[in-house]
Design an enzyme around this catalytic site. Sequence first.
Site, PDB file in Angstrom:
ATOM      1  N   GLU A 209     -23.899 -34.745  17.027  1.00 25.05           N
ATOM      2  CA  GLU A 209     -24.507 -33.404  17.147  1.00 25.05           C
ATOM      3  C   GLU A 209     -25.460 -33.469  18.328  1.00 25.05           C
ATOM      4  O   GLU A 209     -26.568 -33.980  18.205  1.00 25.05           O
ATOM      5  CB  GLU A 209     -25.267 -33.025  15.869  1.00 25.05           C
ATOM      6  N   CYS A 243     -31.473 -27.039  19.442  1.00 23.96           N
ATOM      7  CA  CYS A 243     -30.247 -27.470  20.137  1.00 23.96           C
ATOM      8  C   CYS A 243     -29.370 -26.311  20.576  1.00 23.96           C
ATOM      9  O   CYS A 243     -28.665 -26.410  21.567  1.00 23.96           O
ATOM     10  CB  CYS A 243     -29.451 -28.421  19.252  1.00 23.96           C
TER      11      CYS A 243
HETATM   12  P1  NAD Z   1     -32.749 -38.794  21.570  1.00 16.93           P
HETATM   13  O1  NAD Z   1     -31.456 -38.870  22.239  1.00 16.93           O
HETATM   14  O2  NAD Z   1     -33.955 -39.210  22.325  1.00 16.93           O
HETATM   15  O3  NAD Z   1     -32.820 -39.700  20.212  1.00 16.93           O
HETATM   16  C1  NAD Z   1     -32.161 -39.503  19.010  1.00 16.93           C
HETATM   17  C2  NAD Z   1     -32.106 -40.790  18.194  1.00 16.93           C
HETATM   18  O4  NAD Z   1     -31.590 -41.876  18.971  1.00 16.93           O
HETATM   19  C3  NAD Z   1     -33.436 -41.306  17.638  1.00 16.93           C
HETATM   20  O5  NAD Z   1     -33.200 -41.681  16.286  1.00 16.93           O
HETATM   21  C4  NAD Z   1     -33.766 -42.543  18.470  1.00 16.93           C
HETATM   22  O6  NAD Z   1     -34.460 -43.544  17.751  1.00 16.93           O
HETATM   23  C5  NAD Z   1     -32.383 -43.052  18.830  1.00 16.93           C
HETATM   24  N1  NAD Z   1     -32.382 -43.803  20.113  1.00 16.93           N
HETATM   25  C6  NAD Z   1     -33.105 -43.543  21.225  1.00 16.93           C
HETATM   26  N2  NAD Z   1     -32.819 -44.442  22.205  1.00 16.93           N
HETATM   27  C7  NAD Z   1     -31.893 -45.284  21.695  1.00 16.93           C
HETATM   28  C8  NAD Z   1     -31.180 -46.419  22.208  1.00 16.93           C
HETATM   29  N3  NAD Z   1     -31.374 -46.865  23.460  1.00 16.93           N
HETATM   30  N4  NAD Z   1     -30.295 -47.035  21.392  1.00 16.93           N
HETATM   31  C9  NAD Z   1     -30.070 -46.605  20.142  1.00 16.93           C
HETATM   32  N5  NAD Z   1     -30.720 -45.525  19.606  1.00 16.93           N
HETATM   33  C10 NAD Z   1     -31.613 -44.884  20.365  1.00 16.93           C
HETATM   34  O7  NAD Z   1     -32.826 -37.285  21.087  1.00 16.93           O
HETATM   35  P2  NAD Z   1     -34.131 -36.451  20.853  1.00 16.93           P
HETATM   36  O8  NAD Z   1     -34.899 -36.321  22.136  1.00 16.93           O
HETATM   37  O9  NAD Z   1     -34.821 -36.998  19.657  1.00 16.93           O
HETATM   38  O10 NAD Z   1     -33.525 -35.029  20.469  1.00 16.93           O
HETATM   39  C11 NAD Z   1     -33.257 -34.029  21.405  1.00 16.93           C
HETATM   40  C12 NAD Z   1     -31.783 -33.848  21.584  1.00 16.93           C
HETATM   41  O11 NAD Z   1     -31.149 -33.644  20.328  1.00 16.93           O
HETATM   42  C13 NAD Z   1     -31.417 -32.659  22.428  1.00 16.93           C
HETATM   43  O12 NAD Z   1     -30.426 -33.026  23.343  1.00 16.93           O
HETATM   44  C14 NAD Z   1     -30.857 -31.672  21.416  1.00 16.93           C
HETATM   45  O13 NAD Z   1     -29.963 -30.739  21.958  1.00 16.93           O
HETATM   46  C15 NAD Z   1     -30.229 -32.571  20.433  1.00 16.93           C
HETATM   47  N6  NAD Z   1     -30.092 -31.916  19.118  1.00 16.93           N
HETATM   48  C16 NAD Z   1     -28.861 -31.581  18.682  1.00 16.93           C
HETATM   49  C17 NAD Z   1     -28.710 -30.941  17.458  1.00 16.93           C
HETATM   50  C18 NAD Z   1     -27.358 -30.544  16.940  1.00 16.93           C
HETATM   51  O14 NAD Z   1     -27.246 -30.310  15.754  1.00 16.93           O
HETATM   52  N7  NAD Z   1     -26.343 -30.451  17.767  1.00 16.93           N
HETATM   53  C19 NAD Z   1     -29.836 -30.669  16.682  1.00 16.93           C
HETATM   54  C20 NAD Z   1     -31.077 -31.029  17.179  1.00 16.93           C
HETATM   55  C21 NAD Z   1     -31.206 -31.669  18.382  1.00 16.93           C
END
Ligand code: NAD
Length: 467
Positions: A209, A243
């Site tokens: 997502e 999102c």
């Molecule tokens: P992010 O990509 O920074 O992180 C999400 C998760 O990934 C966290 O649990 C984090 O601990 C983990 N993570 C981070 N770096 C990592 C690595 N190197 N290796 C493994 N895991 C790692 O996302 P964010 O900034 O928390 O959220 C924002 C994004 O989420 C936006 O792009 C938004 O569009 C998306 N989003 C999508 C939905 C949906 O339902 N489609 C809903 C909400 C947010």
Amino acid sequence: MSDIKKQFEALQAATLRLRNSSAEERAAKIRALTAETLARKEDLFKATHAERGTHDLDVAAELMMLKTEGDYVAKNLTKWAKPHKVKGSMGTFGKKCEIRYQSKGVVLNMAAYNAPTAESFVPAIAAIAAGNAVMIKPSEYAPESAQIIQGIVNKVFPADEVQVVQGGVKVAQELLALPFNHIYYTGGNAVGKIVMKAAADNFASITLEMGGKSPVIIDETADLENAATKLAWGRVMNAGQVCIAPEYVIVHESKYDEFTKLIGEKIDALYNSDGKGLENSAYVPRLINERHHQRVAGLIKDATKKGATISFGGGSDKKSRYIEPTILTNVSEDMDVMNEEVFGPVMAIMPYKNRAEVIDIIAKRPNPLALYIYSKDNDAVEYFLTNTSSGSAVVNNNCVQAGTNPNLPFGGVGASGMGRSGGFEGFKEMSNARSIVHQPLDRFRDFLIQLPPYSDKYKNIIMKAIK
Ligand code: NAD
């Protein structure tokens, strides 16, 4: 052995027991999870307020999503979990065919920070409904919410059914190295790729997502007042950390000036009705952390450096992580704001002359999570729907398609995600749709005509079928 591995193995050891649990038992757990979460709503309001300055009612809307999903799944689960008889075919003549939705095993759910409770629990509801054990990792950016989420899970579930693990990148990496059967990930594209690669090592199925640049099309027939009001809300809600938020607007050139003026007025009307200033509004939260604040402020800077005009807002305060709701005009396609997901309260607006131009602008970018069309012309709506691709689309509204109706599955396409959540589709996502064929053993139905040496009768049947 690390604690996380021990926790995982406890979940793994329970998979057969959970697979064989009844739909009623699973529904009862889902109801208990929903009830306990709602019982903690005041704590969740406080936590989210501390993290992002969010208004209680915006957090309540998130809890509403959870309740809608939980109630619907619990109500329908008995029906979904039963064997589903399917019609026969020439190839299965005389046999009985069915699909049984069986649990996958242990599901990992990695959530983002912008709706921490819904992102932790909505996928967990689907996973529990399908009879899986679940490990939830809430976002490290919303630690107070994560603490409450863990408290709720610990109260409702035994340790071998659902677990919460808190932590950041290191913990995420440790989790991704474990042989989960399904990984459900909410977050940005860069980590989405890491998740996908890690899943490959264990042949885990995945739901991604993610987000992207969800466009808005406003044609020459649109009700501009109506569109501007809804888009002001869609972009500023949760300070743009949504999102499916509308990221940029492509508006017919005949309506460009009027819309540009209106959107600023509507932001003011919705978010500054008391005249105390947007920065003092109870409805404009802050960005989650300094890195995201700097990133969004950087997008405004990059755009203005390349010639964009700030037609509304433009301010920011590093200390409080405030970004003023901002409208950018005179935007060109090479600007970062047109290519990177903003995930903040900044909206770019550009004019178009003809419809083909709109399709071209959208097609140059990865498939978005959502697409919004404002128009009163049904032909135009059909043209825009059939010539674009997105996870979901809404006509004459925005941000009303996610978590609102469990009959509408939610998810992305390509770079905005894969797989679906919500309702029966969400249940199927967490299940192995196992096809089962029963062969009756009477002589009218248990024939072996297809085995060699082939008879003329068999040859005639097959040749006729493929004529
Ligand atoms: P992010 O990509 O920074 O992180 C999400 C998760 O990934 C966290 O649990 C984090 O601990 C983990 N993570 C981070 N770096 C990592 C690595 N190197 N290796 C493994 N895991 C790692 O996302 P964010 O900034 O928390 O959220 C924002 C994004 O989420 C936006 O792009 C938004 O569009 C998306 N989003 C999508 C939905 C949906 O339902 N489609 C809903 C909400 C947010």
